[in-house]
Design a protein around this motif. Structure first.
Motif, PDB file in Angstrom:
ATOM      1  N   ASP A  52       0.805  -1.218   0.000  1.00  0.00           N
ATOM      2  CA  ASP A  52       0.000   0.000   0.000  1.00  0.00           C
ATOM      3  C   ASP A  52       0.842   1.274   0.000  1.00  0.00           C
ATOM      4  O   ASP A  52       0.300   2.382   0.086  1.00  0.00           O
ATOM      5  CB  ASP A  52      -0.943   0.005   1.211  1.00  0.00           C
ATOM      6  CG  ASP A  52      -2.004  -1.071   1.110  1.00  0.00           C
ATOM      7  OD1 ASP A  52      -2.457  -1.341  -0.023  1.00  0.00           O
ATOM      8  OD2 ASP A  52      -2.380  -1.643   2.148  1.00  0.00           O
ATOM      9  N   GLU A  74      -5.193  -9.417   0.855  1.00  0.00           N
ATOM     10  CA  GLU A  74      -6.396  -8.602   1.011  1.00  0.00           C
ATOM     11  C   GLU A  74      -7.241  -8.647  -0.257  1.00  0.00           C
ATOM     12  O   GLU A  74      -7.056  -7.843  -1.178  1.00  0.00           O
ATOM     13  CB  GLU A  74      -6.006  -7.171   1.365  1.00  0.00           C
ATOM     14  CG  GLU A  74      -5.271  -7.068   2.695  1.00  0.00           C
ATOM     15  CD  GLU A  74      -4.685  -5.689   2.924  1.00  0.00           C
ATOM     16  OE1 GLU A  74      -5.292  -4.937   3.718  1.00  0.00           O
ATOM     17  OE2 GLU A  74      -3.651  -5.371   2.317  1.00  0.00           O
ATOM     18  N   LYS A  77      -8.357  -5.745  -2.903  1.00  0.00           N
ATOM     19  CA  LYS A  77      -7.336  -4.702  -3.038  1.00  0.00           C
ATOM     20  C   LYS A  77      -6.163  -5.173  -3.893  1.00  0.00           C
ATOM     21  O   LYS A  77      -5.275  -4.396  -4.221  1.00  0.00           O
ATOM     22  CB  LYS A  77      -6.807  -4.289  -1.659  1.00  0.00           C
ATOM     23  CG  LYS A  77      -7.821  -3.652  -0.754  1.00  0.00           C
ATOM     24  CD  LYS A  77      -7.228  -3.334   0.611  1.00  0.00           C
ATOM     25  CE  LYS A  77      -6.078  -2.349   0.541  1.00  0.00           C
ATOM     26  NZ  LYS A  77      -5.570  -1.983   1.875  1.00  0.00           N
ATOM     27  N   ARG A  78      -6.176  -6.464  -4.241  1.00  0.00           N
ATOM     28  CA  ARG A  78      -4.964  -7.053  -4.810  1.00  0.00           C
ATOM     29  C   ARG A  78      -4.618  -6.557  -6.207  1.00  0.00           C
ATOM     30  O   ARG A  78      -3.438  -6.472  -6.544  1.00  0.00           O
ATOM     31  CB  ARG A  78      -5.079  -8.582  -4.795  1.00  0.00           C
ATOM     32  CG  ARG A  78      -5.125  -9.126  -3.388  1.00  0.00           C
ATOM     33  CD  ARG A  78      -4.952 -10.607  -3.315  1.00  0.00           C
ATOM     34  NE  ARG A  78      -6.098 -11.330  -3.838  1.00  0.00           N
ATOM     35  CZ  ARG A  78      -6.204 -12.660  -3.777  1.00  0.00           C
ATOM     36  NH1 ARG A  78      -5.255 -13.399  -3.234  1.00  0.00           N
ATOM     37  NH2 ARG A  78      -7.280 -13.266  -4.244  1.00  0.00           N
ATOM     38  N   GLN A  81      -2.683  -3.408  -5.661  1.00  0.00           N
ATOM     39  CA  GLN A  81      -1.426  -3.716  -4.979  1.00  0.00           C
ATOM     40  C   GLN A  81      -0.453  -4.423  -5.914  1.00  0.00           C
ATOM     41  O   GLN A  81       0.748  -4.120  -5.946  1.00  0.00           O
ATOM     42  CB  GLN A  81      -1.705  -4.579  -3.750  1.00  0.00           C
ATOM     43  CG  GLN A  81      -2.460  -3.853  -2.642  1.00  0.00           C
ATOM     44  CD  GLN A  81      -2.876  -4.789  -1.523  1.00  0.00           C
ATOM     45  OE1 GLN A  81      -3.135  -5.976  -1.747  1.00  0.00           O
ATOM     46  NE2 GLN A  81      -2.957  -4.262  -0.306  1.00  0.00           N
TER      47      GLN A  81
END
Length: 280
Positions: A52, A74, A77-78, A81
């Motif tokens: 992040d 997560e 969110k990947r 990321q």
């Protein structure tokens, strides 16, 4: 040659790092972790690596030749990321990435696949040399339920009679270590799974045999299984996802009989009996 491992303090990352230390001098292995303090016991150089905080990633990859890129944990969110990691790898001049994806990511009905498909596409478009390890289910995903099964006298799930080609994390870690230190793997996509699929009823039978107790498998509907997981304290979203994955397993989503994993590690994957024994 310097090899770095992302997510090095995770369960898979620790195993990969430990295996790399057996294959290479420790000073050629770098552990990347959000909290490097948790990686000190790995016995290799540690560097802060927070998905992040993309502005810090390129610096963390300085001097690294090859990267074991363990997918972030997560879900949701990947994609963002992973893009940050790939862009940092480009800027740092990484010569090879070995990415841990999902079994049959391009065709599986599992909801987990979407972000892996995006990441595989990003890697393909990046120009970076890479290898895709499409890991199947970890046996530990199910053996983690043993304490509850022993307490309540039954192993529950929603996978019906679906055969699950799970392998121990150590088997997947061995494959990653051998691929990233070996040659001839660039551009390859490997579908990795355990040699012999088993049903949850067979898992329960092996648990019963090794404990001397009768622990049957109780198959639930997807909704009832989700409710049971929620009742055990899991967040509703996670419980619903796990129940959905089990239901997809009933339809064959977690089965693969290619034995590609065995081919990479040069030995059979852990048997059902070995998996249960290790968990107990």
């Amino acid at each position: 040659m310097t090899i770095a491992v992302t997510g090095a303090t995770g369960q898979l990352g620790r195993l990969i790092t430990a295996r790399l230390k057996e294959l290479l001098p420790a000073n050629e292995v770098v552990a990347l972790a959000r909290n490097p303090g948790k990686a000190v016991d790995l016995g290799v150089e540690t560097r802060a690596f927070d998905y992040d905080r993309p502005e810090t990633l390129t610096t963390a990859l300085a001097g690294v030749d090859r990267l074991v890129f363990i997918s972030a944990s997560e879900v949701g969110k990947r994609a963002v990321q992973h893009r940050a990691v790939i862009e940092a790898a480009q800027a740092a001049g990484i010569s090879q990435i070995v990415y841990t994806s999902l079994l049959h990511a391009d065709r599986t009905p599992l909801s987990l696949a979407d972000e892996h498909v995006v990441t595989e596409k990003l890697l393909s478009e990046s120009g970076l040399a890479h290898t895709i390890l499409r890991n199947g289910w970890y046996a530990e995903n199910y053996t983690g339920a043993f304490p509850a099964a022993l307490e309540h006298g039954a192993l529950i799930g929603a996978a019906g009679e679906g055969r699950i080609s799970a392998a121990a994390r150590a088997d997947y870690a061995e494959a990653a270590a051998k691929v990233v230190t070996g040659e001839g793997h660039l551009g390859k996509v490997y579908e990795l799974a355990g040699d012999n699929g088993w049903t949850l009823a067979e898992l329960a039978a092996e648990l019963s045999a090794q404990t001397g107790r009768t622990i049957p498998y109780k198959n639930l509907s997807q909704n009832d299984y989700a409710a049971a997981l929620t009742g055990a304290g899991l967040p509703e979203g996670l419980a619903a996802a796990i129940a959905d994955w089990d239901a997809k397993a009933a339809e064959g989503a977690l089965f693969d009989d290619s034995r590609t994993l065995t081919g990479l590690i040069g030995r059979p994957t852990a048997t059902l009996a070995e998996v249960v024994r290790a968990a107990l």
